[in-house]
Scaffold this motif. Structure first.
Motif, PDB file in Angstrom:
ATOM      1  N   TRP A 142      13.113  26.364  44.235  1.00 20.43           N
ATOM      2  CA  TRP A 142      14.562  25.724  43.955  1.00 20.43           C
ATOM      3  C   TRP A 142      15.503  25.654  45.254  1.00 20.43           C
ATOM      4  O   TRP A 142      16.383  24.902  45.253  1.00 20.43           O
ATOM      5  CB  TRP A 142      15.140  26.690  42.831  1.00 20.43           C
ATOM      6  N   TRP A 143      15.242  26.769  46.003  1.00 19.14           N
ATOM      7  CA  TRP A 143      16.032  26.892  47.261  1.00 19.14           C
ATOM      8  C   TRP A 143      16.274  25.589  48.048  1.00 19.14           C
ATOM      9  O   TRP A 143      17.243  25.489  48.747  1.00 19.14           O
ATOM     10  CB  TRP A 143      15.844  28.042  47.780  1.00 19.14           C
ATOM     11  N   ARG A 144      15.169  24.858  47.714  1.00 20.08           N
ATOM     12  CA  ARG A 144      15.227  23.715  48.802  1.00 20.08           C
ATOM     13  C   ARG A 144      16.112  22.636  48.543  1.00 20.08           C
ATOM     14  O   ARG A 144      16.675  21.882  49.202  1.00 20.08           O
ATOM     15  CB  ARG A 144      13.700  22.879  48.766  1.00 20.08           C
ATOM     16  N   LEU A 145      16.593  22.726  47.191  1.00 17.71           N
ATOM     17  CA  LEU A 145      17.642  21.762  46.827  1.00 17.71           C
ATOM     18  C   LEU A 145      18.949  21.907  47.545  1.00 17.71           C
ATOM     19  O   LEU A 145      19.689  21.076  47.813  1.00 17.71           O
ATOM     20  CB  LEU A 145      18.070  22.062  45.120  1.00 17.71           C
ATOM     21  N   ILE A 146      19.076  23.197  48.002  1.00 15.97           N
ATOM     22  CA  ILE A 146      20.383  23.625  48.756  1.00 15.97           C
ATOM     23  C   ILE A 146      19.972  23.603  50.328  1.00 15.97           C
ATOM     24  O   ILE A 146      20.864  23.180  51.031  1.00 15.97           O
ATOM     25  CB  ILE A 146      20.768  25.150  48.114  1.00 15.97           C
ATOM     26  N   LEU A 151      20.202  21.009  56.689  1.00 15.37           N
ATOM     27  CA  LEU A 151      19.272  20.429  58.028  1.00 15.37           C
ATOM     28  C   LEU A 151      19.505  18.926  58.211  1.00 15.37           C
ATOM     29  O   LEU A 151      19.751  18.164  57.448  1.00 15.37           O
ATOM     30  CB  LEU A 151      17.868  20.498  57.455  1.00 15.37           C
ATOM     31  N   HIS A 152      19.107  18.743  59.513  1.00 12.17           N
ATOM     32  CA  HIS A 152      19.590  17.164  59.973  1.00 12.17           C
ATOM     33  C   HIS A 152      18.516  17.036  61.094  1.00 12.17           C
ATOM     34  O   HIS A 152      18.037  17.806  61.837  1.00 12.17           O
ATOM     35  CB  HIS A 152      20.826  17.187  60.872  1.00 12.17           C
ATOM     36  N   LEU A 300      27.614  32.401  49.216  1.00 14.57           N
ATOM     37  CA  LEU A 300      26.738  33.242  48.603  1.00 14.57           C
ATOM     38  C   LEU A 300      25.202  32.512  48.249  1.00 14.57           C
ATOM     39  O   LEU A 300      24.198  32.886  48.577  1.00 14.57           O
ATOM     40  CB  LEU A 300      26.962  34.212  47.549  1.00 14.57           C
ATOM     41  N   LEU A 301      25.773  31.405  47.440  1.00 14.44           N
ATOM     42  CA  LEU A 301      24.465  30.402  46.922  1.00 14.44           C
ATOM     43  C   LEU A 301      23.574  30.144  48.193  1.00 14.44           C
ATOM     44  O   LEU A 301      22.621  30.124  48.132  1.00 14.44           O
ATOM     45  CB  LEU A 301      24.926  29.431  46.255  1.00 14.44           C
ATOM     46  N   VAL A 302      24.446  29.569  49.244  1.00 12.15           N
ATOM     47  CA  VAL A 302      23.795  29.137  50.462  1.00 12.15           C
ATOM     48  C   VAL A 302      23.058  30.076  51.065  1.00 12.15           C
ATOM     49  O   VAL A 302      21.798  29.911  51.475  1.00 12.15           O
ATOM     50  CB  VAL A 302      24.668  28.400  51.192  1.00 12.15           C
ATOM     51  N   TRP A 306      18.770  30.433  51.532  1.00 13.42           N
ATOM     52  CA  TRP A 306      17.994  30.394  52.814  1.00 13.42           C
ATOM     53  C   TRP A 306      17.258  32.052  52.933  1.00 13.42           C
ATOM     54  O   TRP A 306      16.071  32.021  53.495  1.00 13.42           O
ATOM     55  CB  TRP A 306      19.092  30.508  54.052  1.00 13.42           C
ATOM     56  N   TRP A 307      17.846  32.772  52.370  1.00  9.91           N
ATOM     57  CA  TRP A 307      17.155  34.164  52.166  1.00  9.91           C
ATOM     58  C   TRP A 307      15.648  34.164  51.495  1.00  9.91           C
ATOM     59  O   TRP A 307      14.725  34.326  51.923  1.00  9.91           O
ATOM     60  CB  TRP A 307      17.867  35.153  51.456  1.00  9.91           C
ATOM     61  N   TYR A 308      15.520  33.366  50.266  1.00 12.37           N
ATOM     62  CA  TYR A 308      14.436  32.905  49.754  1.00 12.37           C
ATOM     63  C   TYR A 308      13.799  31.915  50.466  1.00 12.37           C
ATOM     64  O   TYR A 308      12.273  32.315  50.700  1.00 12.37           O
ATOM     65  CB  TYR A 308      14.843  32.154  48.378  1.00 12.37           C
TER      66      TYR A 308
END
Length: 312
Positions: A142-146, A151-152, A300-302, A306-308
């Motif tokens: 799920w973390w890839r959604l954020i 990233l660019h 915190l969500l971002v 990235w931690w995951y």
């Protein structure tokens, strides 16, 4: 002097005509042309005659009480119409905060490109671990959604999102406050990526904050649509048409442009904007504390995403 009566050429009942005085209706009430329309709708004869700098509204003496009741009822039912917009508290526009976040996003791009950040003694593959990949998202990453929003591909990709997106994000934060604005922005980007990942082929991948940028456009459009519809204005479709035009002109150009991400970001933002305006109409604008709490939770969500991602 000719008198205008509410029944034109119809025969008006004989008898004495009595003026309908505003002070008899309610304290502070004034004559209104609408009163004559109300009486006409109820079949009550009336006359308008000039008196100094205003008009007097007269009705037959035998219908004075009925006319008064109808006007009082009309005034009571329309006392608070049209409804006033929700009172806005003093909101933190967050212009400097927004610009700081955009600068931080640019700095993050430079850092991961220069491989200055190590994790567990090695250089992580930021793009492989953080980009939006349909198959892996469907597998639960799920973390890839954020993370993909941060990233660019290159400098021109980054600058395009910062310059165009910065304008809409600043407008959004001025409208709703920093915390709520950034939370909705992140939510629109997340939902847009989710819908795009679900509908695209398993091999599809993408990066960039443009999903959230078009989410900001959609949120602003959704807020305007709801407000226009509440005020009974026919312009409610204008914000949607403007947003779609922007999508066609800006969001569909370029060889590597992910049109699906832009469209679903816009759609997610539109729905979030509509829902937000409904909730604001019911509960009011969030205060300073709630805005601060939302801003902290977004950050915190971002960081958590990235931690995951870096655990890979």
């Amino acid at each position: 002097m000719e008198l205008d009566d509410g029944h034109g050429s119809e025969t008006v009942p004989p008898g004495e005509w009595k003026p309908l005085l505003p002070e008899e209706v309610a304290a502070g009430a004034r004559y209104s042309a609408v009163w004559a329309v109300v009486l006409a709708a109820k079949g009550i004869p009336y006359r308008l005659e000039p008196e100094h700098d205003r008009w007097r509204l007269l009705v037959p003496e035998e219908q004075l009480v009925t006319a008064m009741q109808e006007i009082v009822l009309y005034e009571d039912e329309n006392r608070n119409w049209p409804p006033l917009p929700p009172q806005r508290p003093t909101l933190d526009a967050g212009t400097y905060t927004t610009l700081s976040v955009l600068v931080l996003l640019a700095a993050f791009h430079n850092l991961i490109r220069s491989d200055l950040i190590t994790v567990a003694g090695s250089y992580p593959d930021w793009f492989s671990n953080g980009m939006m990949q349909s198959a892996k998202i469907m597998d639960g990453e799920w973390w890839r959604l954020i993370t993909s929003l941060t990233l660019h591909a290159d400098l021109s990709h980054l600058l395009g999102n910062l310059c165009i997106g910065g304008v809409f994000v600043v407008l959004l934060c001025r409208e709703l406050g920093t915390g709520l604005g950034w939370t909705l922005l992140l939510g629109a980007g997340l939902l847009g990526n989710l819908a795009n990942g679900y509908l695209q082929p398993a091999t599809h991948s993408s990066i960039g904050a443009s999903t959230a940028v078009f989410g900001a456009v959609g949120i602003l459009a959704g807020l305007s649509v709801r407000r226009y519809s509440q005020l009974k204005k026919r312009r409610w479709a204008v914000p949607v048409a403007t947003a779609l035009s922007l999508l066609v002109l800006v969001g569909s150009e370029g060889k590597n442009t992910d049109v699906g991400a832009h469209f679903f970001g816009l759609l997610a933002g539109l729905l979030l904007g509509l829902l937000t305006e409904v909730l604001i109409g019911r509960y009011g604008y969030p205060g300073r504390f709630l805005n601060l709490l939302l801003a902290v939770c977004s950050c915190l969500l971002v960081v958590t995403a990235w931690w995951y991602a870096l655990q890979l």
